[in-house]
Motif scaffolding. Structure first.
Motif, PDB file in Angstrom:
ATOM      1  N   VAL A 183      68.990 -54.919   3.660  1.00 56.35           N
ATOM      2  CA  VAL A 183      68.376 -55.937   4.515  1.00 56.35           C
ATOM      3  C   VAL A 183      68.636 -57.326   3.939  1.00 56.35           C
ATOM      4  N   ARG A 184      68.503 -57.474   2.640  1.00 58.03           N
ATOM      5  CA  ARG A 184      68.713 -58.777   2.005  1.00 58.03           C
ATOM      6  C   ARG A 184      70.125 -59.301   2.261  1.00 58.03           C
ATOM      7  N   GLU A 185      71.117 -58.435   2.106  1.00 60.40           N
ATOM      8  CA  GLU A 185      72.515 -58.866   2.139  1.00 60.40           C
ATOM      9  C   GLU A 185      73.233 -58.566   3.453  1.00 60.40           C
ATOM     10  N   PHE A 232      73.366 -60.031  10.416  1.00 58.82           N
ATOM     11  CA  PHE A 232      72.264 -60.245  11.338  1.00 58.82           C
ATOM     12  C   PHE A 232      72.002 -58.990  12.174  1.00 58.82           C
ATOM     13  N   GLU A 233      73.069 -58.371  12.686  1.00 55.14           N
ATOM     14  CA  GLU A 233      72.895 -57.176  13.518  1.00 55.14           C
ATOM     15  C   GLU A 233      72.342 -56.005  12.720  1.00 55.14           C
ATOM     16  N   LEU A 234      72.773 -55.854  11.486  1.00 52.96           N
ATOM     17  CA  LEU A 234      72.245 -54.782  10.648  1.00 52.96           C
ATOM     18  C   LEU A 234      70.767 -55.015  10.342  1.00 52.96           C
ATOM     19  N   LYS A 235      70.411 -56.244  10.001  1.00 52.14           N
ATOM     20  CA  LYS A 235      68.996 -56.576   9.777  1.00 52.14           C
ATOM     21  C   LYS A 235      68.188 -56.254  11.024  1.00 52.14           C
ATOM     22  N   ALA A 236      68.709 -56.644  12.188  1.00 51.14           N
ATOM     23  CA  ALA A 236      68.004 -56.422  13.448  1.00 51.14           C
ATOM     24  C   ALA A 236      67.762 -54.931  13.685  1.00 51.14           C
ATOM     25  N   LEU A 237      68.771 -54.105  13.422  1.00 49.73           N
ATOM     26  CA  LEU A 237      68.647 -52.662  13.573  1.00 49.73           C
ATOM     27  C   LEU A 237      67.570 -52.105  12.642  1.00 49.73           C
ATOM     28  N   MET A 269      63.952 -60.071   4.824  1.00 51.64           N
ATOM     29  CA  MET A 269      64.556 -59.830   6.138  1.00 51.64           C
ATOM     30  C   MET A 269      65.153 -61.062   6.803  1.00 51.64           C
ATOM     31  N   THR A 270      64.698 -62.241   6.446  1.00 51.30           N
ATOM     32  CA  THR A 270      65.283 -63.446   7.052  1.00 51.30           C
ATOM     33  C   THR A 270      66.258 -64.143   6.106  1.00 51.30           C
ATOM     34  N   ASN A 271      66.572 -63.495   4.987  1.00 55.28           N
ATOM     35  CA  ASN A 271      67.543 -64.050   4.044  1.00 55.28           C
ATOM     36  C   ASN A 271      68.864 -64.325   4.763  1.00 55.28           C
ATOM     37  N   ARG A 272      69.382 -65.511   4.625  1.00 57.04           N
ATOM     38  CA  ARG A 272      70.655 -65.951   5.192  1.00 57.04           C
ATOM     39  C   ARG A 272      70.643 -66.036   6.725  1.00 57.04           C
ATOM     40  N   SER A 324      66.308 -69.870  11.232  1.00 53.93           N
ATOM     41  CA  SER A 324      65.034 -69.511  11.853  1.00 53.93           C
ATOM     42  C   SER A 324      65.158 -69.387  13.372  1.00 53.93           C
ATOM     43  N   SER A 325      66.069 -70.147  13.964  1.00 50.70           N
ATOM     44  CA  SER A 325      66.252 -70.082  15.423  1.00 50.70           C
ATOM     45  C   SER A 325      66.897 -68.765  15.869  1.00 50.70           C
ATOM     46  N   ASP A 326      67.517 -68.028  14.951  1.00 46.83           N
ATOM     47  CA  ASP A 326      68.173 -66.764  15.283  1.00 46.83           C
ATOM     48  C   ASP A 326      67.244 -65.552  15.168  1.00 46.83           C
ATOM     49  N   VAL A 327      66.108 -65.722  14.511  1.00 49.93           N
ATOM     50  CA  VAL A 327      65.233 -64.592  14.209  1.00 49.93           C
ATOM     51  C   VAL A 327      64.543 -64.107  15.487  1.00 49.93           C
ATOM     52  N   PRO A 328      64.731 -62.846  15.842  1.00 52.91           N
ATOM     53  CA  PRO A 328      64.089 -62.307  17.054  1.00 52.91           C
ATOM     54  C   PRO A 328      62.562 -62.265  16.912  1.00 52.91           C
ATOM     55  N   ASN A 329      61.872 -62.333  18.031  1.00 45.99           N
ATOM     56  CA  ASN A 329      60.405 -62.328  18.021  1.00 45.99           C
ATOM     57  C   ASN A 329      59.821 -61.073  17.382  1.00 45.99           C
TER      58      ASN A 329
END
Length: 179
Positions: A99-101, A104-109, A154-157, A160-165
């Motif tokens: 999650v850290r590294e 974006f799509e992998l974090k989202a999943l 989870m929001t590393n890299r 903030s505008s890209d982070v889903p609700n």
């Protein structure tokens, strides 16, 4: 391709049940995929939502995923698949590092998966109380560490505008469940 992934997941998880429940296991990947779809992710990410536990929990392989859904879906599923030969602590640390590294799509999943798991856990706690922890490989304290660690990275890299609700909902559920 989305309907094909849903059908594949249903076949792969046929007969499996969720922890603490008589609910068919496949409802979990369906809900994960719905979270991703509602957030506007591309088709391949939604397919990975349906398929994220297939390799980990069924006889199907990454090669099967690649053959049926392509390399992008395979890579997302592979990155989110735990190596069951490792200890619980090692597996969870690997997920935290992913999650850290991760992209974006992998974090989202992964966060969609963790969010649905926590929604189910909250429901189970209301029904069964602290008895629920007996069905996990690690108790409440370890689960608290794991989920809070995911929140921290989870929001590393990410902008903030890209982070889903739904990331915010995950944060709130971690607080409600473990504080």
């Amino acid at each position: 391709m989305i309907e094909k992934a849903k059908a594949f997941a249903a076949k792969a998880h046929q007969g499996q049940k969720r922890k603490n429940s008589s609910e068919d296991y496949v409802v979990h990947p369906i809900r994960v995929a719905e979270i991703l779809e509602h957030a506007g992710f591309r088709e391949k990410v939604i397919c990975a939502g349906y398929l994220h536990d297939v390799v980990e929990d069924t006889p199907y392989t990454l090669q099967d995923i690649e053959r049926e859904f392509g390399l992008d879906v395979r890579d997302l599923v592979a990155a989110h698949t735990e190596d069951k030969s490792k200890s619980w602590q090692e597996r969870k640390q690997h997920t935290i590092d992913t999650v850290r590294e991760g992209s974006f799509e992998l974090k989202a999943l992964i966060i969609a998966d963790k969010l649905d798991n926590l929604r189910s856990l909250q429901s189970d706690i209301k029904t069964y109380g602290n008895e629920v922890w007996k069905n996990f490989n690690a108790g409440a304290d370890a689960q608290k560490w794991y989920n809070q660690s995911i929140v921290e990275v989870m929001t590393n890299r990410l902008n903030s505008s890209d982070v889903p609700n739904y990331f915010d909902e995950y944060i709130q559920l971690v607080k409600q469940t473990f504080d």
